[in-house]
Enzyme design. Sequence first.
Site: not given
Length: 144
Positions: A65, A102
Amino acid sequence: MTKFETIQIFAPDTESVAELPLSENGVSAGFPSPADDFMSLKLDLNRELIKNPSATFYARVSGDSMIDDGICNDDLLVIDKSVEPYDGCVAVCYIDGEFTLKHFENKGDHALLIPANKKYKPIRVTSDNDFMIWGVVRYVIKKV
């Protein structure tokens, strides 16, 4: 699509010393200098990478990700829990029982956890979530 990485977290061994030779002349992309055979400087990666030993951890990434930021599967992260999270930082976050890696953005009434891979959508974090920023990534160590 929401993607949570599997992140293995390790405490560093700051008692050990890992002094490695350091070239005084930098790294040449041309011909090596004969003086490099006599490297006298030493570099200890613990001292270089760990500023706050009691708050620093290593973690291994599993997932893609953050691949567009160059953070790939099996990369090793150096995470400092004492660093105050800031907008745009890359953070290891704990949300609803799982860890994820993230970019963090504070939007006032909510936060966004933004991946660096277009396959995944940002995660909106509200007061309804069990959420904390576990630590801020300071270094990414890659195998070439």
